[in-house]
Design a protein around this motif. Structure first.
Motif, mmCIF file in Angstrom:
data_model
loop_
_atom_site.group_PDB
_atom_site.id
_atom_site.type_symbol
_atom_site.label_atom_id
_atom_site.label_comp_id
_atom_site.label_asym_id
_atom_site.label_seq_id
_atom_site.Cartn_x
_atom_site.Cartn_y
_atom_site.Cartn_z
ATOM 1 N N SER A 1 -5.471 18.035 -4.706
ATOM 2 C CA SER A 1 -5.332 16.982 -5.719
ATOM 3 C C SER A 1 -4.319 15.949 -5.277
ATOM 4 C CB SER A 1 -4.877 17.582 -7.044
ATOM 5 O OG SER A 1 -5.871 18.421 -7.554
ATOM 6 N N ALA A 2 -4.588 14.704 -5.635
ATOM 7 C CA ALA A 2 -3.689 13.603 -5.281
ATOM 8 C C ALA A 2 -3.506 12.693 -6.493
ATOM 9 C CB ALA A 2 -4.264 12.807 -4.113
ATOM 10 N N LEU A 3 -2.259 12.432 -6.854
ATOM 11 C CA LEU A 3 -1.962 11.475 -7.913
ATOM 12 C C LEU A 3 -1.778 10.128 -7.253
ATOM 13 C CD1 LEU A 3 0.561 13.569 -9.988
ATOM 14 C CD2 LEU A 3 -1.819 13.080 -10.539
ATOM 15 N N LEU A 4 -2.679 9.208 -7.522
ATOM 16 C CA LEU A 4 -2.651 7.921 -6.841
ATOM 17 C C LEU A 4 -2.082 6.829 -7.727
ATOM 18 C CD1 LEU A 4 -5.946 7.933 -4.795
ATOM 19 C CD2 LEU A 4 -3.673 8.640 -4.146
ATOM 20 N N THR A 5 -0.812 6.952 -7.973
ATOM 21 C CA THR A 5 -0.090 5.918 -8.676
ATOM 22 C C THR A 5 1.244 5.732 -7.982
ATOM 23 O OG1 THR A 5 0.739 5.131 -10.790
ATOM 24 C CG2 THR A 5 0.854 7.504 -10.406
ATOM 25 N N ARG A 6 1.680 4.532 -7.913
ATOM 26 C CA ARG A 6 2.916 4.213 -7.214
ATOM 27 C C ARG A 6 4.142 4.570 -8.049
ATOM 28 N NH1 ARG A 6 1.024 0.024 -5.726
ATOM 29 N NH2 ARG A 6 0.610 0.390 -3.566
ATOM 30 N N VAL B 1 10.062 6.760 -10.887
ATOM 31 C CA VAL B 1 10.466 6.453 -9.516
ATOM 32 C C VAL B 1 9.308 5.779 -8.790
ATOM 33 C CG1 VAL B 1 11.206 7.459 -7.323
ATOM 34 C CG2 VAL B 1 11.981 8.465 -9.465
ATOM 35 N N VAL B 2 9.601 4.693 -8.101
ATOM 36 C CA VAL B 2 8.582 4.033 -7.293
ATOM 37 C C VAL B 2 8.438 4.836 -6.005
ATOM 38 C CG1 VAL B 2 7.957 1.943 -6.052
ATOM 39 C CG2 VAL B 2 9.119 1.789 -8.259
ATOM 40 N N ASN B 3 7.215 5.253 -5.709
ATOM 41 C CA ASN B 3 6.986 6.111 -4.555
ATOM 42 C C ASN B 3 5.781 5.598 -3.779
ATOM 43 O OD1 ASN B 3 6.829 8.163 -2.739
ATOM 44 N ND2 ASN B 3 6.624 9.790 -4.240
ATOM 45 N N ASN B 4 5.966 5.265 -2.517
ATOM 46 C CA ASN B 4 4.872 4.774 -1.681
ATOM 47 C C ASN B 4 4.307 5.848 -0.758
ATOM 48 O OD1 ASN B 4 4.985 2.193 -2.751
ATOM 49 N ND2 ASN B 4 6.613 1.611 -1.357
ATOM 50 N N LYS B 5 4.849 7.063 -0.831
ATOM 51 C CA LYS B 5 4.389 8.151 0.034
ATOM 52 C C LYS B 5 4.152 9.389 -0.826
ATOM 53 C CE LYS B 5 6.830 10.572 3.436
ATOM 54 N NZ LYS B 5 7.654 10.570 4.635
ATOM 55 N N HIS B 6 2.925 9.915 -0.793
ATOM 56 C CA HIS B 6 2.565 11.088 -1.580
ATOM 57 C C HIS B 6 2.124 12.202 -0.630
ATOM 58 C CE1 HIS B 6 2.621 8.871 -5.403
ATOM 59 N NE2 HIS B 6 2.173 7.869 -4.673
ATOM 60 N N ILE B 7 2.793 13.320 -0.685
ATOM 61 C CA ILE B 7 2.457 14.478 0.139
ATOM 62 C C ILE B 7 1.557 15.387 -0.690
ATOM 63 C CG2 ILE B 7 3.360 16.408 1.489
ATOM 64 C CD1 ILE B 7 4.406 13.675 2.448
ATOM 65 N N VAL B 8 0.393 15.743 -0.142
ATOM 66 C CA VAL B 8 -0.520 16.651 -0.843
ATOM 67 C C VAL B 8 -0.518 18.008 -0.140
ATOM 68 C CG1 VAL B 8 -1.994 14.795 -1.707
ATOM 69 C CG2 VAL B 8 -2.540 15.879 0.464
ATOM 70 N N ASN B 9 -1.055 19.016 -0.816
ATOM 71 C CA ASN B 9 -1.112 20.358 -0.235
ATOM 72 C C ASN B 9 -1.954 20.353 1.042
ATOM 73 O OD1 ASN B 9 0.398 21.465 -2.295
ATOM 74 N ND2 ASN B 9 -1.400 22.049 -3.494
ATOM 75 N N ASN C 1 -3.134 10.606 7.347
ATOM 76 C CA ASN C 1 -2.419 9.612 6.562
ATOM 77 C C ASN C 1 -3.471 8.631 6.044
ATOM 78 O OD1 ASN C 1 -0.908 7.431 5.627
ATOM 79 N ND2 ASN C 1 0.613 7.625 7.249
ATOM 80 N N ILE C 2 -3.698 8.644 4.730
ATOM 81 C CA ILE C 2 -4.697 7.767 4.132
ATOM 82 C C ILE C 2 -3.978 6.636 3.414
ATOM 83 C CG2 ILE C 2 -6.617 7.576 2.510
ATOM 84 C CD1 ILE C 2 -7.149 10.569 2.996
ATOM 85 N N LYS C 3 -4.235 5.427 3.857
ATOM 86 C CA LYS C 3 -3.629 4.237 3.255
ATOM 87 C C LYS C 3 -4.433 3.856 2.010
ATOM 88 C CE LYS C 3 -2.647 -0.551 4.497
ATOM 89 N NZ LYS C 3 -2.750 -1.523 5.584
ATOM 90 N N VAL C 4 -3.732 3.692 0.890
ATOM 91 C CA VAL C 4 -4.369 3.338 -0.377
ATOM 92 C C VAL C 4 -3.768 2.028 -0.863
ATOM 93 C CG1 VAL C 4 -4.839 4.076 -2.743
ATOM 94 C CG2 VAL C 4 -4.705 5.770 -0.908
ATOM 95 N N GLU C 5 -4.623 1.034 -1.077
ATOM 96 C CA GLU C 5 -4.162 -0.297 -1.485
ATOM 97 C C GLU C 5 -3.871 -0.393 -2.977
ATOM 98 O OE1 GLU C 5 -3.440 -2.743 0.531
ATOM 99 O OE2 GLU C 5 -4.241 -1.889 2.363
ATOM 100 N N ASP C 6 -4.716 0.208 -3.800
ATOM 101 C CA ASP C 6 -4.629 0.032 -5.246
ATOM 102 C C ASP C 6 -4.176 1.293 -5.948
ATOM 103 O OD1 ASP C 6 -5.718 -2.577 -4.996
ATOM 104 O OD2 ASP C 6 -7.735 -1.714 -4.921
ATOM 105 N N PRO D 1 0.832 -1.204 0.000
ATOM 106 C CA PRO D 1 0.000 0.000 0.000
ATOM 107 C C PRO D 1 0.869 1.258 0.000
ATOM 108 C CG PRO D 1 0.012 -0.998 2.166
ATOM 109 C CD PRO D 1 0.779 -1.915 1.261
ATOM 110 N N PHE D 2 0.294 2.351 -0.473
ATOM 111 C CA PHE D 2 1.000 3.619 -0.348
ATOM 112 C C PHE D 2 0.129 4.586 0.429
ATOM 113 C CE2 PHE D 2 -0.963 3.578 -4.511
ATOM 114 C CZ PHE D 2 -1.476 4.851 -4.702
ATOM 115 N N HIS D 3 0.697 5.725 0.786
ATOM 116 C CA HIS D 3 0.045 6.637 1.720
ATOM 117 C C HIS D 3 -0.058 8.051 1.162
ATOM 118 C CE1 HIS D 3 0.242 3.703 5.023
ATOM 119 N NE2 HIS D 3 1.308 3.288 4.372
#
Length: 164
Positions: A117-122, A127-135, A82-87, A26-28
């Protein structure tokens, strides 16, 4: 031999790289919620972060705008959620939205800062990224604090000179 190397580089290497992507991991989505005490439209030195604020993440189908995914979170003691996103939701329009504030005097969402806005792709930019910081998102204090005039002068020091 050169053709074989080219074939290897074009076909086999991308497959090897793709095999190492953390598909099941999962990513966050991480952000903060604040109280805009000066109605500035941005965070200032008088801003404070809100523990216990509720935030929602919505993902809509890019073509039909139907809701495809939704998740909720509550901010911690530092106003961070912190929102955990599985997919992966790469083909969807996703954004975090303010739902509610536990502070009665600061519960009106700032129209300009109530969504992020949130880009929900790993896999972003190679670059593989499991953590996304939004405004960060904010609520407005009912009535600006008395010291806000002085606080805002720090950010806009030349405003008084224009009036003369």
């Amino acid at each position: 031999m050169a053709r074989l190397l080219l074939l290897f580089a074009l076909c086999v290497l991308p497959a090897l790289v793709g095999a190492h992507l953390p598909v099941g991991t999962p990513f966050h989505i991480i952000g903060r919620v604040y109280c805009d005490t000066c109605h500035a439209g941005f965070e200032t030195t008088a801003t404070y972060y809100i523990p216990g604020a509720k935030v929602r993440l919505d993902c809509l189908d890019r073509e039909t705008l139907e809701l495809r995914y939704s998740s909720h979170a509550v901010t911690d003691s530092t106003g961070t959620y912190n929102i955990k996103v599985e997919d992966d939701h790469e083909d969807q329009i996703c954004e975090c939205v303010l739902e509610s504030s536990p502070i009665a005097a600061c519960e009106m969402p700032d129209p300009g800062r109530s969504r992020a806005s949130a880009l929900l792709t790993r896999y972003m930019n190679g670059v593989v990224n499991n953590k996304h910081i939004v405004n960060n998102m904010g609520f407005l204090l009912e009535k600006p604090l008395a010291e806000c005039e002085q606080v805002l002068k720090r950010y806009f020091p030349d405003d008084d000179e224009d009036d003369e």
